[in-house]
Scaffold this motif. Structure first.
Motif, short mmCIF file in Angstrom:
data_model
loop_
_atom_site.label_atom_id
_atom_site.label_comp_id
_atom_site.label_asym_id
_atom_site.label_seq_id
_atom_site.Cartn_x
_atom_site.Cartn_y
_atom_site.Cartn_z
N ASP A 9 -10.74 1.98 1.12
CA ASP A 9 -10.17 1.05 2.12
C ASP A 9 -11.00 -0.26 2.11
OD1 ASP A 9 -12.51 1.73 3.36
OD2 ASP A 9 -11.60 2.99 4.87
N GLN A 29 0.84 -1.19 0.00
CA GLN A 29 0.00 0.00 0.00
C GLN A 29 0.88 1.24 0.00
OE1 GLN A 29 -2.67 -0.84 3.34
NE2 GLN A 29 -4.34 -0.97 1.87
N GLY A 42 -7.00 -2.37 -0.77
CA GLY A 42 -7.16 -0.93 -0.94
C GLY A 42 -6.90 -0.47 -2.36
#
Lengths: 189, 121
Positions: free
Chosen positions: A42, A20, A67
């Motif tokens: 999210d 991420q 995500g």
């Protein structure tokens, strides 16, 4: 003891969320841009979006993602942003697991596609920097990157399956080091 | 009979006669106990007058239950509506994000395989 626990937790967090990328450093460009898109999905939001999907396979794919972050800016003139604005993002891509699989560099245009691969997670980052437009996308999900390619069925992503291995080449063949794949690199100044 | 005799007879007839012993007690014993009734009356009367009718007795409870169910139903409906709106927004964002990704990947792919000097990279 507490320090050791903290270090362990931090290491665990880095392992789990290494794919991420934090794109918040780009948010400052919104003030200069004429058009901007900032999307951050999210796992909760992805689960919500997935709840509206009828197709079980697509729903599983969406809810399996960890995500999706997108920052896209369009500018009225050239030079409204500098390449150093992307340094914060590029720095994060130097971490373990990331590898640049496509790098296309033309005059005033620079496109990079990075893959993240680890035993427990996978990810994709696209950086498209043009003279009047800059777009950065980060998708993090399961280790099987071909699952990301299957998202093509959702919104007409025709290019992804071939690149990610959904219907074409297996992503496992992508280099695991930080070096770009020579065959997929094109520089044209 | 003379007037004096009549007067004497009348006095004798109207003369006070004492009751036999225990007469007052016997009479009072036969009467209901009013003192106890007076003590109970105000409290029992107010309750019995209301609760003696079952439909009135259960009406407030039924109304309370109905209001509670209606409130819970409205709350549940609002919650599911808000959840649906949030889900719709999330889906729109998801589709937009995937479209942007698709466009950029497609552009990269087309540039990668663009013919250069009569060939394809």
């Amino acid at each position: 003891m507490k320090l050791a626990l903290f270090a362990l937790c931090a290491l665990g967090g880095m392992t789990c969320f290494g794919q991420q990328i934090d794109l918040s450093s780009l948010d400052k460009l919104a003030e200069k841009s004429t058009e901007s898109s900032a999307i951050t999905l999210d796992p909760d939001k992805l689960a919500l979006a997935g709840s509206l999907l009828d197709d079980r396979q697509t729903k599983d794919l969406i809810t399996g993602l960890k995500g999706i972050s997108v920052r896209s800016f369009e500018f009225a003139e050239k030079g409204m942003y500098s390449k150093s604005d992307l340094d914060g993002v590029r720095k994060q891509l130097t971490g373990a697991g990331w590898s640049k699989v496509i790098a296309v560099k033309e005059k005033d245009e620079d496109v990079e596609i990075w893959f993240y691969k680890s035993a427990s997670a996978g990810g994709l980052t696209v950086i498209a920097a043009e003279s009047k437009e800059v777009t950065v996308v980060n998708i993090s999900g399961p280790p099987d990157l071909s699952a990301l390619g299957k998202l093509a069925n959702l919104s007409g992503l025709s290019a992804l399956p071939g690149l990610l291995g959904g219907s074409g080449k297996s992503p496992a063949s992508t280099p695991k080091s930080g070096n770009p794949k020579p065959g997929n690199q094109k520089d044209e100044e | 009979m003379t007037e004096r005799e009549q007067d004497s007879l009348l006095r004798k007839a109207l003369q006070r006669v004492e009751p036999p012993d225990g007469f007052a007690e016997r009479v009072l014993a036969k009467l209901p106990d009013r003192s106890l009734e007076k003590q109970r009356a105000p409290r029992t009367r107010s309750l019995t007058s209301w609760w003696s009718f079952p439909r009135f007795a259960w009406a407030p409870a039924m109304v309370a239950v109905l209001v509670a169910f209606a409130g819970a139903g409205i709350w549940k409906y609002q919650e599911s509506r808000e959840r649906r709106i949030r889900a719709e927004r999330a889906r729109e964002e998801l589709v937009q994000a995937l479209e942007i990704t698709s466009v950029k990947v497609r552009e990269a792919k087309s540039r990668l395989f663009r013919p250069v000097r009569g060939g394809i990279l």
